[in-house]
Design a protein around this motif. Structure first.
Motif, PDB file in Angstrom:
ATOM      1  N   PHE A  65       0.826  -1.209   0.000  1.00 49.19           N
ATOM      2  CA  PHE A  65       0.000   0.000   0.000  1.00 49.19           C
ATOM      3  C   PHE A  65       0.861   1.260   0.000  1.00 49.19           C
ATOM      4  O   PHE A  65       0.686   2.154  -0.843  1.00 49.19           O
ATOM      5  N   SER A  66       1.795   1.358   0.946  1.00 50.29           N
ATOM      6  CA  SER A  66       2.590   2.581   1.070  1.00 50.29           C
ATOM      7  C   SER A  66       3.506   2.789  -0.132  1.00 50.29           C
ATOM      8  O   SER A  66       3.635   3.911  -0.638  1.00 50.29           O
ATOM      9  N   SER A  67       4.128   1.719  -0.621  1.00 47.78           N
ATOM     10  CA  SER A  67       5.036   1.876  -1.757  1.00 47.78           C
ATOM     11  C   SER A  67       4.269   2.189  -3.037  1.00 47.78           C
ATOM     12  O   SER A  67       4.742   2.959  -3.885  1.00 47.78           O
ATOM     13  N   LEU A  68       3.074   1.629  -3.182  1.00 50.50           N
ATOM     14  CA  LEU A  68       2.273   1.928  -4.368  1.00 50.50           C
ATOM     15  C   LEU A  68       1.759   3.359  -4.365  1.00 50.50           C
ATOM     16  O   LEU A  68       1.694   3.997  -5.420  1.00 50.50           O
ATOM     17  N   VAL A  69       1.370   3.874  -3.201  1.00 52.73           N
ATOM     18  CA  VAL A  69       0.946   5.266  -3.124  1.00 52.73           C
ATOM     19  C   VAL A  69       2.080   6.180  -3.591  1.00 52.73           C
ATOM     20  O   VAL A  69       1.872   7.106  -4.388  1.00 52.73           O
ATOM     21  N   MET A  70       3.301   5.892  -3.141  1.00 54.49           N
ATOM     22  CA  MET A  70       4.445   6.717  -3.530  1.00 54.49           C
ATOM     23  C   MET A  70       4.785   6.527  -5.005  1.00 54.49           C
ATOM     24  O   MET A  70       5.089   7.491  -5.714  1.00 54.49           O
ATOM     25  N   GLY A  71       4.721   5.277  -5.487  1.00 52.28           N
ATOM     26  CA  GLY A  71       4.995   5.037  -6.900  1.00 52.28           C
ATOM     27  C   GLY A  71       3.981   5.718  -7.795  1.00 52.28           C
ATOM     28  O   GLY A  71       4.331   6.356  -8.792  1.00 52.28           O
ATOM     29  N   ALA A  72       2.719   5.639  -7.410  1.00 53.37           N
ATOM     30  CA  ALA A  72       1.658   6.265  -8.204  1.00 53.37           C
ATOM     31  C   ALA A  72       1.737   7.778  -8.142  1.00 53.37           C
ATOM     32  O   ALA A  72       1.430   8.466  -9.107  1.00 53.37           O
ATOM     33  N   SER A  73       2.185   8.320  -6.999  1.00 54.77           N
ATOM     34  CA  SER A  73       2.278   9.783  -6.878  1.00 54.77           C
ATOM     35  C   SER A  73       3.351  10.337  -7.802  1.00 54.77           C
ATOM     36  O   SER A  73       3.192  11.407  -8.378  1.00 54.77           O
ATOM     37  N   LYS A 145     -12.278  -2.494   4.050  1.00 48.59           N
ATOM     38  CA  LYS A 145     -12.461  -3.950   4.115  1.00 48.59           C
ATOM     39  C   LYS A 145     -11.368  -4.658   3.317  1.00 48.59           C
ATOM     40  O   LYS A 145     -10.820  -5.680   3.747  1.00 48.59           O
ATOM     41  N   ALA A 146     -11.027  -4.088   2.149  1.00 46.13           N
ATOM     42  CA  ALA A 146      -9.965  -4.671   1.322  1.00 46.13           C
ATOM     43  C   ALA A 146      -8.636  -4.654   2.065  1.00 46.13           C
ATOM     44  O   ALA A 146      -7.872  -5.627   2.017  1.00 46.13           O
ATOM     45  N   LEU A 147      -8.353  -3.562   2.779  1.00 50.18           N
ATOM     46  CA  LEU A 147      -7.105  -3.461   3.542  1.00 50.18           C
ATOM     47  C   LEU A 147      -7.074  -4.456   4.694  1.00 50.18           C
ATOM     48  O   LEU A 147      -6.069  -5.140   4.915  1.00 50.18           O
ATOM     49  N   VAL A 148      -8.182  -4.554   5.416  1.00 45.55           N
ATOM     50  CA  VAL A 148      -8.241  -5.455   6.581  1.00 45.55           C
ATOM     51  C   VAL A 148      -8.151  -6.913   6.154  1.00 45.55           C
ATOM     52  O   VAL A 148      -7.440  -7.719   6.768  1.00 45.55           O
ATOM     53  N   GLU A 149      -8.868  -7.266   5.084  1.00 41.45           N
ATOM     54  CA  GLU A 149      -8.914  -8.663   4.645  1.00 41.45           C
ATOM     55  C   GLU A 149      -7.798  -9.022   3.672  1.00 41.45           C
ATOM     56  O   GLU A 149      -7.675 -10.177   3.272  1.00 41.45           O
ATOM     57  N   VAL A 157      -5.459  -1.102  -6.412  1.00 39.31           N
ATOM     58  CA  VAL A 157      -6.212  -0.082  -7.146  1.00 39.31           C
ATOM     59  C   VAL A 157      -6.477   1.130  -6.255  1.00 39.31           C
ATOM     60  O   VAL A 157      -6.331   2.289  -6.687  1.00 39.31           O
ATOM     61  N   PHE A 158      -6.856   0.907  -5.000  1.00 39.63           N
ATOM     62  CA  PHE A 158      -7.107   2.006  -4.069  1.00 39.63           C
ATOM     63  C   PHE A 158      -5.844   2.844  -3.852  1.00 39.63           C
ATOM     64  O   PHE A 158      -5.891   4.090  -3.850  1.00 39.63           O
ATOM     65  N   ALA A 159      -4.704   2.174  -3.698  1.00 38.52           N
ATOM     66  CA  ALA A 159      -3.434   2.879  -3.503  1.00 38.52           C
ATOM     67  C   ALA A 159      -3.074   3.716  -4.725  1.00 38.52           C
ATOM     68  O   ALA A 159      -2.577   4.841  -4.596  1.00 38.52           O
ATOM     69  N   GLY A 163      -2.527   7.739  -4.618  1.00 37.40           N
ATOM     70  CA  GLY A 163      -1.255   8.347  -4.996  1.00 37.40           C
ATOM     71  C   GLY A 163      -1.408   9.410  -6.067  1.00 37.40           C
ATOM     72  O   GLY A 163      -0.843  10.507  -5.968  1.00 37.40           O
ATOM     73  N   VAL A 164      -2.179   9.095  -7.103  1.00 35.20           N
ATOM     74  CA  VAL A 164      -2.386  10.050  -8.191  1.00 35.20           C
ATOM     75  C   VAL A 164      -3.186  11.262  -7.694  1.00 35.20           C
ATOM     76  O   VAL A 164      -2.838  12.414  -7.971  1.00 35.20           O
ATOM     77  N   ALA A 165      -4.260  11.005  -6.931  1.00 35.30           N
ATOM     78  CA  ALA A 165      -5.113  12.100  -6.451  1.00 35.30           C
ATOM     79  C   ALA A 165      -4.353  13.027  -5.511  1.00 35.30           C
ATOM     80  O   ALA A 165      -4.514  14.260  -5.568  1.00 35.30           O
ATOM     81  N   ALA A 166      -3.510  12.466  -4.645  1.00 36.16           N
ATOM     82  CA  ALA A 166      -2.739  13.294  -3.708  1.00 36.16           C
ATOM     83  C   ALA A 166      -1.792  14.227  -4.449  1.00 36.16           C
ATOM     84  O   ALA A 166      -1.541  15.358  -4.004  1.00 36.16           O
ATOM     85  N   THR A 167      -1.278  13.780  -5.575  1.00 36.13           N
ATOM     86  CA  THR A 167      -0.402  14.628  -6.385  1.00 36.13           C
ATOM     87  C   THR A 167      -1.204  15.707  -7.096  1.00 36.13           C
ATOM     88  O   THR A 167      -0.786  16.869  -7.170  1.00 36.13           O
ATOM     89  N   LEU A 168      -2.368  15.347  -7.596  1.00 33.63           N
ATOM     90  CA  LEU A 168      -3.173  16.285  -8.370  1.00 33.63           C
ATOM     91  C   LEU A 168      -3.694  17.456  -7.530  1.00 33.63           C
ATOM     92  O   LEU A 168      -3.927  18.545  -8.061  1.00 33.63           O
ATOM     93  N   ILE A 169      -3.888  17.247  -6.213  1.00 38.47           N
ATOM     94  CA  ILE A 169      -4.398  18.358  -5.390  1.00 38.47           C
ATOM     95  C   ILE A 169      -3.266  19.258  -4.893  1.00 38.47           C
ATOM     96  O   ILE A 169      -3.504  20.221  -4.157  1.00 38.47           O
ATOM     97  N   GLY A 170      -2.042  18.938  -5.288  1.00 41.65           N
ATOM     98  CA  GLY A 170      -0.912  19.828  -5.022  1.00 41.65           C
ATOM     99  C   GLY A 170      -0.488  19.897  -3.574  1.00 41.65           C
ATOM    100  O   GLY A 170      -0.283  18.880  -2.915  1.00 41.65           O
ATOM    101  N   GLU A 171      -0.381  21.140  -3.058  1.00 35.97           N
ATOM    102  CA  GLU A 171       0.164  21.386  -1.720  1.00 35.97           C
ATOM    103  C   GLU A 171      -0.601  20.640  -0.632  1.00 35.97           C
ATOM    104  O   GLU A 171      -0.016  20.148   0.330  1.00 35.97           O
ATOM    105  N   ARG A 172      -1.922  20.557  -0.774  1.00 36.33           N
ATOM    106  CA  ARG A 172      -2.741  19.913   0.267  1.00 36.33           C
ATOM    107  C   ARG A 172      -2.498  18.409   0.368  1.00 36.33           C
ATOM    108  O   ARG A 172      -2.818  17.800   1.384  1.00 36.33           O
TER     109      ARG A 172
END
Length: 409
Positions: A65-73, A145-149, A157-159, A163-172
């Motif tokens: 999860f964490s590495s994919l968020v960073m890779g996608a960002s 639920k996907a994360l827990v199970e 897909v969620f990650a 990652g992409v959305a966090a980059t698109l909103i910029g500073e926030r």
């Protein structure tokens, strides 16, 4: 006084694998007539092996999860997601999908695990699904639920969306990305710690397997090595040669001759990131790719493009399924293809990445993670071929992108 050279982790795993095999072959025949072997030694070995497997399972969701968020960002940066970025990602994902298909085809044709007949698997293959169900089920209706199970396709897909959305909103989005960056670093460190126990865990798991099934477990290993090396050769001769001839309009010999130094270095060192300077030099000075293209395409490839690893996962997943007598449906194999393709983003460069990714693919397909011990001992031999293909694929795509951008090669 010169310091003694320390054994690499993969060497320690190999030694543990061999010692475990020998111990298993010795104590196996003794177990029926020795209560000490049957009720003490084998249960203790099984406990050690199960603890190692539990530690690996503990890592999978937070690490991926964490590495994919960073890779996608990094991929999701609007400046990067330009013309070159989109083409590069498309070619990387395309070659990875082909590589997984090659691995699955060879696994079905060669059937390396048939005949092992390992019983008592703790997991069974998932019920056959239609292609439409497989596609629908990769999108999480409830991401928590996907994360827990540990529903890995949905976690991936969620990650990616995050990652992409966090980059698109910029500073926030920076605070969220900094948290995930820190989490990823923590998980890398935990992974390194857990992987130090891998020689002991693999030793225990393979000792129990060898004790139960005897020398019959040895024969299929040669078929696994043959299948993966054949898959790697086919990927280079068919896919990379086809791209060079069809798009770059050059002879495949021109390409392979120009990048042979990086290929050899990757084969010997088994590290894509480590040979990046050689790859950059080869594609720029031997193939004529510009620095603008190569400095973007090659580092990105070291992160998201793992064609050799994809072949390895396809073959090994079927090998383990066959060894445990589990029939994988077309839907399950399609799920393996999707999981391995999406998981390739952001997981390269992690110590023990091959084992982590394989364990994730096994869980996603409903296969026993214990089967990972069957291939861990020969991983060094497999790693040489798959790393060579990983690096060669990066260099091939860099030449293709350069050509599509109008560069003269």
């Amino acid at each position: 006084m010169q310091e003694k050279k320390k054994l690499s982790l993969i060497a320690k795993i190999g030694i543990g694998f061999i010692i475990g095999l020998i111990l298993g072959f010795v104590i196996g025949p003794l177990a029926p007539n020795s209560p000490f072997v049957a009720k003490v030694i084998l249960p203790v070995l099984q406990l050690i092996g199960n603890i190692f497997l539990s530690l690996l399972k503990m890592l999978i969701v937070p690490l991926v999860f964490s590495s994919l968020v960073m890779g996608a960002s990094s991929i999701g940066d609007p400046k990067v997601l330009g013309r070159i970025g989109v083409k590069t990602i498309a070619f990387y994902l395309g070659t990875t999908i082909v590589a997984i298909v090659i691995g699955l085809l060879l696994g079905n044709i060669i059937q390396p695990g048939v005949g092992m007949a390992i019983e008592g698997a703790k997991a069974v293959a998932k019920e056959p699904q239609t292609i439409f169900d497989v596609i629908l089920n990769i999108f999480p209706a409830n991401p928590l639920k996907a994360l827990v199970e540990g529903i890995m396709l949905q976690v991936i897909v969620f990650a990616l969306f995050l990652g992409v959305a966090a980059t698109l909103i910029g500073e926030r989005g920076k605070a969220f990305l900094e948290f995930n960056s820190s989490l990823a670093e923590v998980m890398f460190k935990i992974t390194a710690i857990v992987m130090k126990t891998a020689p002991l865990g693999i030793f225990a798991l393979i000792a129990v397997t060898a004790a139960k099934y005897g020398p019959a477990v040895l024969a299929p290993f040669a078929k696994v090595i043959f299948a993966i090396y054949l898959g790697c050769i086919l990927q280079m001769l068919l896919v990379y040669s086809g791209l060079i001839a069809g798009i770059v309009h050059k002879s495949p010999m021109w390409f392979f001759s120009g990048v042979r130094e990086a290929m050899l270095a990757a084969f010997v060192t088994r590290t894509s990131a480590g040979v990046l300077p050689i790859s950059m030099d080869n594609v720029q000075n031997k193939l004529g790719v510009s620095e603008n293209v190569s400095s973007f395409v090659l580092p990105l490839g070291a992160t998201i493009n793992m064609d050799g690893t994809a072949i390895y996962e396809g073959v090994c997943a079927l090998f383990i399924a066959q060894a445990f007598g589990i029939d994988l449906s077309l839907g399950a194999q399609l799920g393996i293809l999707m999981t391995a393709t999406l998981a390739s983003i952001g997981t390269a460069g992690v110590p023990g990445a091959g084992l982590i990714m394989l364990s994730m693919v096994l869980l996603s397909a409903g296969l026993p993670i214990e089967g990972m011990a069957l291939v861990a001992g020969i991983d060094a031999v497999l790693d040489m071929a798959r790393t060579c293909v990983n690096v060669t694929g990066d260099m091939c795509v860099s030449a293709v992108i350069a050509k599509t951008e109008g560069e003269k090669l």
